[in-house]
Design a protein around this motif. Structure first.
Motif, PDB file in Angstrom:
ATOM      1  N   ASN A 135     -17.001  55.737 -58.721  1.00  0.00           N
ATOM      2  CA  ASN A 135     -16.181  54.613 -58.284  1.00  0.00           C
ATOM      3  C   ASN A 135     -16.400  54.375 -56.791  1.00  0.00           C
ATOM      4  OD1 ASN A 135     -14.635  56.580 -56.972  1.00  0.00           O
ATOM      5  ND2 ASN A 135     -12.903  56.400 -58.351  1.00  0.00           N
ATOM      6  N   ARG A 136     -15.820  53.346 -56.250  1.00  0.00           N
ATOM      7  CA  ARG A 136     -16.123  52.923 -54.884  1.00  0.00           C
ATOM      8  C   ARG A 136     -15.939  54.026 -53.854  1.00  0.00           C
ATOM      9  NH1 ARG A 136     -12.188  48.917 -51.766  1.00  0.00           N
ATOM     10  NH2 ARG A 136     -11.073  50.904 -51.708  1.00  0.00           N
ATOM     11  N   ASP A 137     -14.862  54.791 -53.978  1.00  0.00           N
ATOM     12  CA  ASP A 137     -14.531  55.797 -52.977  1.00  0.00           C
ATOM     13  C   ASP A 137     -15.024  57.199 -53.340  1.00  0.00           C
ATOM     14  OD1 ASP A 137     -13.206  53.852 -51.423  1.00  0.00           O
ATOM     15  OD2 ASP A 137     -11.396  54.068 -52.629  1.00  0.00           O
ATOM     16  N   ALA A 166     -18.015  57.214 -62.488  1.00  0.00           N
ATOM     17  CA  ALA A 166     -17.604  55.987 -63.182  1.00  0.00           C
ATOM     18  C   ALA A 166     -17.448  56.209 -64.675  1.00  0.00           C
ATOM     19  CB  ALA A 166     -18.623  54.878 -62.921  1.00  0.00           C
ATOM     20  N   ASN A 167     -18.215  57.157 -65.245  1.00  0.00           N
ATOM     21  CA  ASN A 167     -18.121  57.393 -66.686  1.00  0.00           C
ATOM     22  C   ASN A 167     -17.042  58.409 -67.049  1.00  0.00           C
ATOM     23  OD1 ASN A 167     -19.299  59.778 -65.852  1.00  0.00           O
ATOM     24  ND2 ASN A 167     -21.145  59.567 -67.112  1.00  0.00           N
ATOM     25  N   HIS A 168     -16.234  58.840 -66.080  1.00  0.00           N
ATOM     26  CA  HIS A 168     -15.073  59.679 -66.379  1.00  0.00           C
ATOM     27  C   HIS A 168     -14.158  58.913 -67.349  1.00  0.00           C
ATOM     28  CE1 HIS A 168     -11.114  61.518 -65.764  1.00  0.00           C
ATOM     29  NE2 HIS A 168     -11.748  62.586 -65.313  1.00  0.00           N
ATOM     30  N   PRO A 169     -13.595  59.582 -68.366  1.00  0.00           N
ATOM     31  CA  PRO A 169     -12.811  58.852 -69.381  1.00  0.00           C
ATOM     32  C   PRO A 169     -11.716  57.956 -68.814  1.00  0.00           C
ATOM     33  CG  PRO A 169     -13.210  61.091 -70.115  1.00  0.00           C
ATOM     34  CD  PRO A 169     -13.746  61.010 -68.714  1.00  0.00           C
ATOM     35  N   GLU A 170     -11.042  58.412 -67.756  1.00  0.00           N
ATOM     36  CA  GLU A 170      -9.975  57.594 -67.185  1.00  0.00           C
ATOM     37  C   GLU A 170     -10.513  56.466 -66.319  1.00  0.00           C
ATOM     38  OE1 GLU A 170      -6.661  57.691 -67.795  1.00  0.00           O
ATOM     39  OE2 GLU A 170      -7.315  59.062 -69.372  1.00  0.00           O
ATOM     40  N   GLU A 171     -11.717  56.654 -65.812  1.00  0.00           N
ATOM     41  CA  GLU A 171     -12.311  55.655 -64.927  1.00  0.00           C
ATOM     42  C   GLU A 171     -13.085  54.605 -65.721  1.00  0.00           C
ATOM     43  OE1 GLU A 171     -12.540  54.301 -61.041  1.00  0.00           O
ATOM     44  OE2 GLU A 171     -11.639  56.193 -61.650  1.00  0.00           O
ATOM     45  N   ALA A 172     -13.763  55.042 -66.774  1.00  0.00           N
ATOM     46  CA  ALA A 172     -14.683  54.170 -67.509  1.00  0.00           C
ATOM     47  C   ALA A 172     -13.992  52.921 -68.061  1.00  0.00           C
ATOM     48  CB  ALA A 172     -15.336  54.951 -68.646  1.00  0.00           C
ATOM     49  N   LYS A 173     -12.746  53.051 -68.467  1.00  0.00           N
ATOM     50  CA  LYS A 173     -12.055  51.900 -69.056  1.00  0.00           C
ATOM     51  C   LYS A 173     -11.779  50.798 -68.036  1.00  0.00           C
ATOM     52  CE  LYS A 173      -7.615  54.329 -68.599  1.00  0.00           C
ATOM     53  NZ  LYS A 173      -6.508  54.963 -69.354  1.00  0.00           N
ATOM     54  N   LEU A 174     -11.969  51.108 -66.737  1.00  0.00           N
ATOM     55  CA  LEU A 174     -11.716  50.122 -65.689  1.00  0.00           C
ATOM     56  C   LEU A 174     -12.952  49.305 -65.334  1.00  0.00           C
ATOM     57  CD1 LEU A 174      -9.653  52.427 -63.287  1.00  0.00           C
ATOM     58  CD2 LEU A 174      -8.765  50.849 -65.020  1.00  0.00           C
ATOM     59  N   THR A 213     -14.929  39.602 -65.616  1.00  0.00           N
ATOM     60  CA  THR A 213     -14.205  38.964 -64.524  1.00  0.00           C
ATOM     61  C   THR A 213     -13.821  39.940 -63.428  1.00  0.00           C
ATOM     62  OG1 THR A 213     -13.303  37.313 -66.052  1.00  0.00           O
ATOM     63  CG2 THR A 213     -12.106  37.635 -63.992  1.00  0.00           C
ATOM     64  N   ASN A 214     -13.457  41.157 -63.805  1.00  0.00           N
ATOM     65  CA  ASN A 214     -12.851  42.109 -62.873  1.00  0.00           C
ATOM     66  C   ASN A 214     -13.791  42.527 -61.749  1.00  0.00           C
ATOM     67  OD1 ASN A 214     -10.510  42.146 -64.420  1.00  0.00           O
ATOM     68  ND2 ASN A 214     -11.294  43.768 -65.735  1.00  0.00           N
ATOM     69  N   ALA A 215     -13.200  42.826 -60.594  1.00  0.00           N
ATOM     70  CA  ALA A 215     -13.933  43.301 -59.424  1.00  0.00           C
ATOM     71  C   ALA A 215     -13.792  44.811 -59.314  1.00  0.00           C
ATOM     72  CB  ALA A 215     -13.397  42.632 -58.155  1.00  0.00           C
ATOM     73  N   ARG A 216     -14.915  45.518 -59.414  1.00  0.00           N
ATOM     74  CA  ARG A 216     -14.893  46.970 -59.250  1.00  0.00           C
ATOM     75  C   ARG A 216     -16.292  47.447 -58.886  1.00  0.00           C
ATOM     76  NH1 ARG A 216     -10.920  50.506 -59.857  1.00  0.00           N
ATOM     77  NH2 ARG A 216     -11.402  52.675 -60.380  1.00  0.00           N
ATOM     78  N   HIS A 217     -16.373  48.157 -57.758  1.00  0.00           N
ATOM     79  CA  HIS A 217     -17.660  48.605 -57.245  1.00  0.00           C
ATOM     80  C   HIS A 217     -18.164  49.845 -57.979  1.00  0.00           C
ATOM     81  CE1 HIS A 217     -15.711  46.466 -53.891  1.00  0.00           C
ATOM     82  NE2 HIS A 217     -16.912  46.247 -53.392  1.00  0.00           N
ATOM     83  N   LEU A 218     -19.476  49.909 -58.145  1.00  0.00           N
ATOM     84  CA  LEU A 218     -20.166  51.135 -58.522  1.00  0.00           C
ATOM     85  C   LEU A 218     -20.858  51.686 -57.283  1.00  0.00           C
ATOM     86  CD1 LEU A 218     -21.867  50.263 -61.931  1.00  0.00           C
ATOM     87  CD2 LEU A 218     -20.133  52.017 -61.561  1.00  0.00           C
ATOM     88  N   ASN A 219     -20.806  53.010 -57.100  1.00  0.00           N
ATOM     89  CA  ASN A 219     -21.301  53.658 -55.886  1.00  0.00           C
ATOM     90  C   ASN A 219     -22.250  54.789 -56.258  1.00  0.00           C
ATOM     91  OD1 ASN A 219     -21.404  55.733 -53.796  1.00  0.00           O
ATOM     92  ND2 ASN A 219     -19.650  54.767 -52.807  1.00  0.00           N
ATOM     93  N   ILE A 220     -23.460  54.797 -55.685  1.00  0.00           N
ATOM     94  CA  ILE A 220     -24.359  55.937 -55.831  1.00  0.00           C
ATOM     95  C   ILE A 220     -24.544  56.564 -54.447  1.00  0.00           C
ATOM     96  CG2 ILE A 220     -26.492  54.556 -55.683  1.00  0.00           C
ATOM     97  CD1 ILE A 220     -27.638  56.610 -57.804  1.00  0.00           C
ATOM     98  N   PRO A 221     -24.001  57.761 -54.224  1.00  0.00           N
ATOM     99  CA  PRO A 221     -24.061  58.391 -52.901  1.00  0.00           C
ATOM    100  C   PRO A 221     -25.488  58.779 -52.519  1.00  0.00           C
ATOM    101  CG  PRO A 221     -22.346  59.380 -54.287  1.00  0.00           C
ATOM    102  CD  PRO A 221     -23.206  58.541 -55.182  1.00  0.00           C
ATOM    103  N   LEU A 222     -25.786  58.687 -51.214  1.00  0.00           N
ATOM    104  CA  LEU A 222     -27.115  59.030 -50.711  1.00  0.00           C
ATOM    105  C   LEU A 222     -27.093  60.135 -49.655  1.00  0.00           C
ATOM    106  CD1 LEU A 222     -28.744  55.494 -50.285  1.00  0.00           C
ATOM    107  CD2 LEU A 222     -28.936  57.055 -52.220  1.00  0.00           C
TER     108      LEU A 222
END
Length: 215
Positions: A25-27, A32-40, A59-68
């Protein structure tokens, strides 16, 4: 990779119909594929002609983040070219990153480090490359007290429905827009498609995100 490039993500190791395995997730609180996160999230891995890619349709706004930050050996001064492909099939009608509803069919951010305080909190310094609904290609904007720079790399409906590769020298863009040198290793790359402000739908695909040496 043989030419010294860094493959950030090509989604080939992921499962069709699921969220990508290495993205958070963004932070970066959890995958993102965590069961509680994935539904968002409204992103899924899809496959076309034997190639996997990340698909967004909603429609929804939600960032995907890949840390570097923990990518050993990564140095964007040696691989300054951010290369990626995306395809837009539907833009949020009336989206405008400047003064209107801040919806975009597709955008990719490079997040460098923590910037100045904005709205009582630290806001990361980032460059956001967008496919705008309404702003002309080449438009450049500065938001969040100068911490986020936006560059419109494609606009409108003329190029919809086909995969397009983009390349940007993120070191040169950073120097030009922030006035100093970027850190050798960015914090993360983020993806965002959304249409929540316009209450419409965005449809886009992302693939083959790489950092490459300058030619």
């Amino acid at each position: 990779m043989p030419d010294g490039s860094w493959l950030v993500e090509d989604f080939e190791q992921d499962t069709v119909g699921q969220l990508p395995l290495r993205w958070y997730n963004r932070d970066v609180e959890r995958k993102a594929n965590h069961p509680e996160e994935a539904k968002l999230f409204d992103y899924t891995i899809e496959e076309e002609n034997g190639n996997k890619y990340l698909h967004y349709e909603d429609t929804n706004a939600r960032h995907l983040n890949i840390p570097l930050l923990k990518r050993e050996g990564l140095n964007i001064r040696e691989t300054p070219i951010l290369s990626w492909k995306w395809r837009v099939d539907k833009i949020p009608e009336g989206g405008n990153e400047d003064k209107g509803p801040n919806d975009v069919a597709a955008s990719i951010y490079v997040v460098f480090d923590m910037g100045r305080v904005a709205l009582f909190k630290k806001v990361p310094k980032s460059i956001r490359y967008t496919w705008s609904s309404t702003l002309p290609k080449g438009t450049e904007l500065s938001k969040f007290f100068g911490n986020q720079k936006i560059i419109v790399v494609e606009s409108g409906e003329d190029e919809m429905g086909k995969w397009i590769r983009f390349e940007r020298n993120i070191v040169e863009d950073y120097k030009r827009m922030f006035g100093d040198k970027p850190p050798k290793r960015p914090m993360a790359i983020l993806i965002l498609s959304d249409a929540d402000k316009t209450k419409s739908t965005a449809v886009a695909g992302y693939d083959d995100i790489m950092l490459k040496p300058a030619k």
